[in-house]
Motif scaffolding. Sequence first.
Motif: not given
Length: 117
Positions: A36, A38, A45, A89, A91, A93, A110, A112
Amino acid sequence: QVQLVESGGGLVQAGGSLRLSCAASRSIFNFNSMGWYRQGPGKQRELVATITTTGATDYANSAAGRFTISRDNAKNTVYLQMNSLKPEDTAVYYCTGRSRLTGNNNWGQGTQVTVSS
């Protein structure tokens, strides 16, 4: 060729939890590792967590102790359990996998994650 689709993102208050899912169209053993990433607003990133076919895991310092990456081979799915979420946190992902056959990295679209204070 192996499609990756993320789900489970959403809006959560600080201190809350979310579980992200990454569903693959074929066996995740097609990947030598999955992970993973983000990308937060105005940020580069960054890698969050990885897991190998043997189950070995690694975490970014910001995620260690709060996030857990796991996999369910029968469901061709990798998860990211996120606890004690913080506003930083927030972001998009992304799920990734490196093909064992080609060496190419596959990416999902991705999901959100927004953490409110």
